[in-house]
Scaffold this active site. Structure first.
Site, PDB file in Angstrom:
ATOM      1  N   ASN A   9       0.802  -1.351  -0.283  1.00  0.00           N
ATOM      2  CA  ASN A   9      -0.046  -0.151   0.283  1.00  0.00           C
ATOM      3  C   ASN A   9       1.509   1.107   0.231  1.00  0.00           C
ATOM      4  O   ASN A   9       1.248   1.483   1.558  1.00  0.00           O
ATOM      5  CB  ASN A   9      -0.997  -0.229   1.714  1.00  0.00           C
ATOM      6  N   LYS A  11       0.474   4.197  -0.295  1.00  0.00           N
ATOM      7  CA  LYS A  11      -0.986   5.649   0.328  1.00  0.00           C
ATOM      8  C   LYS A  11      -0.256   6.474  -0.503  1.00  0.00           C
ATOM      9  O   LYS A  11      -0.053   6.480  -1.768  1.00  0.00           O
ATOM     10  CB  LYS A  11      -0.064   5.979   1.990  1.00  0.00           C
ATOM     11  N   HIS A  95      -8.864   1.062   4.650  1.00  0.00           N
ATOM     12  CA  HIS A  95      -7.660   1.079   4.827  1.00  0.00           C
ATOM     13  C   HIS A  95      -8.436   2.183   6.114  1.00  0.00           C
ATOM     14  O   HIS A  95      -9.230   2.702   6.051  1.00  0.00           O
ATOM     15  CB  HIS A  95      -7.248   1.917   4.708  1.00  0.00           C
ATOM     16  N   GLU A  97      -6.408   4.585   7.264  1.00  0.00           N
ATOM     17  CA  GLU A  97      -6.844   6.403   7.300  1.00  0.00           C
ATOM     18  C   GLU A  97      -7.744   6.255   6.449  1.00  0.00           C
ATOM     19  O   GLU A  97      -8.041   7.662   6.692  1.00  0.00           O
ATOM     20  CB  GLU A  97      -5.892   6.357   6.572  1.00  0.00           C
ATOM     21  N   GLU A 167      -5.723  -5.669  10.700  1.00  0.00           N
ATOM     22  CA  GLU A 167      -4.291  -3.896  10.685  1.00  0.00           C
ATOM     23  C   GLU A 167      -4.584  -3.903  12.103  1.00  0.00           C
ATOM     24  O   GLU A 167      -5.674  -1.946  11.935  1.00  0.00           O
ATOM     25  CB  GLU A 167      -4.086  -2.862   9.585  1.00  0.00           C
ATOM     26  N   GLY A 173       1.636   2.323  10.912  1.00  0.00           N
ATOM     27  CA  GLY A 173       3.027   3.183  10.757  1.00  0.00           C
ATOM     28  C   GLY A 173       3.747   4.158  11.978  1.00  0.00           C
ATOM     29  O   GLY A 173       4.371   4.841  11.793  1.00  0.00           O
ATOM     30  N   SER A 213       3.325  -2.318  10.257  1.00  0.00           N
ATOM     31  CA  SER A 213       4.408  -2.095  10.462  1.00  0.00           C
ATOM     32  C   SER A 213       5.367  -3.693  10.100  1.00  0.00           C
ATOM     33  O   SER A 213       6.620  -3.486  10.909  1.00  0.00           O
ATOM     34  CB  SER A 213       4.961  -1.516  11.732  1.00  0.00           C
TER      35      SER A 213
HETATM   36  C1  PEP Z   1      -0.952   0.361   6.159  1.00  0.00           C
HETATM   37  O1  PEP Z   1      -0.787   1.203   5.544  1.00  0.00           O
HETATM   38  O2  PEP Z   1      -1.662  -0.566   5.737  1.00  0.00           O
HETATM   39  C2  PEP Z   1       0.433  -0.404   6.689  1.00  0.00           C
HETATM   40  C3  PEP Z   1       0.381  -1.594   7.838  1.00  0.00           C
HETATM   41  O3  PEP Z   1       1.372   0.360   7.105  1.00  0.00           O
HETATM   42  P1  PEP Z   1       2.706   0.492   7.833  1.00  0.00           P
HETATM   43  O4  PEP Z   1       3.422  -0.911   6.999  1.00  0.00           O
HETATM   44  O5  PEP Z   1       3.376   1.557   7.370  1.00  0.00           O
HETATM   45  O6  PEP Z   1       2.062   0.311   8.957  1.00  0.00           O
END
Ligand code: PEP
Length: 249
Positions: A9, A11, A95, A97, A167, A173, A213
């Site tokens: 992803n 973003k 997601h 976000e 998630e 992040g 992460s």
């Molecule tokens: C994501 O955006 O779905 C995600 C898991 O981000 P990150 O790997 O940066 O934590």
């Protein structure tokens, strides 16, 4: 056996030129890699470049969102026919976000899921608890509610391609990762909800990704957990070497 899916992803990162550079470097690193499916989800403007670059390879291209209507006066939105027309095969839905900053709700996730499935796209439906919910012992309630509402009035037949991504919002992040055991526990809750909605055979074949992460350093431990059917990777997917290392865990 559920084939693992490793999804990137991106973003709101990368111009089309930067996306082209990524694929120039990344594709040779994963050439011949057949153990897992690989999907890269760039921003809308970099999708076409990504599709051209990945043509003839096993890397699929996904979108990060969609609108559920087929067309209409919805300024700034993109619908399934537009994604399908350019060769997109997968789409991230719900997601955290989008939920946190753009008013995504369990109900809009459900509308988007139905729209993606009708268009033949593979939806990657994201669910996950925030830190306060985990600390209050509400993780199971939250995951069950998000799944139940996302799956509302979706048939098992239609949903066969659906993927869910667990998630935990506190891990996205932040550099904090759920342990493989914590992720497995959450995945079991999601699978139980899928079994209630669609039946056990459906739940047994449904892939559940972990996201939060994921990095080259922790990918192996996470991917070795039998309940984890792949990863949704944000930050660490922006660099071709790092994402290739995750794919190859
Ligand atoms: C994501 O955006 O779905 C995600 C898991 O981000 P990150 O790997 O940066 O934590």
């Amino acid at each position: 056996m559920r084939k693992k899916l490793i999804a990137a992803n991106w973003k709101m990162y990368k111009t089309p030129g930067q996306a082209r550079d990524f694929f120039r470097d990344f594709l040779p690193m994963v050439d011949g890699h057949d153990r897992d499916e690989i999907v890269v989800c760039p921003n809308y403007l970099a999708i076409d470049v990504a599709i051209q670059a990945a043509k003839g390879t096993k890397v699929a291209i996904g979108a990060q969102d969609l609108h559920w209507e087929n067309e209409g006066a919805f300024t700034g939105e993109i619908c399934t026919s537009m994604l399908v027309a350019v060769g997109v095969t997968d789409v991230i839905i719900g997601h955290s976000e989008r939920r946190q900053y753009f008013g995504e709700t369990d109900d809009t996730v459900n509308l988007k899921l139905k729209s993606a499935l009708s268009a033949g796209l593979t939806p990657i439906v994201c669910v996950g608890e925030v830190l306060e919910e985990r600390e209050a012992g509400l993780t199971e309630d939250v995951l069950r509610r998000q799944c139940l509402r996302a799956f509302n009035k979706v048939s098992a037949k239609k949903a066969s391609k659906m993927v869910v991504a667990y998630e935990p919002v506190w891990a996205i992040g932040t550099g904090k990762t759920a342990t493989p055991e914590m992720a497995a526990e959450a995945h079991e809750i999601i699978r139980a909800e899928a079994a209630d909605s669609f039946g056990q055979p459906f739940a047994d074949q449904m892939r559940i990704l972990y996201g939060g992460s994921v990095k080259p350093e922790n990918a192996h431990a996470l991917m070795s957990e039998k309940e984890i059917d792949g990863a949704l990777v944000g930050g660490a997917s922006l660099d071709p070497t790092s994402f290739a290392a995750i794919v190859k865990y």
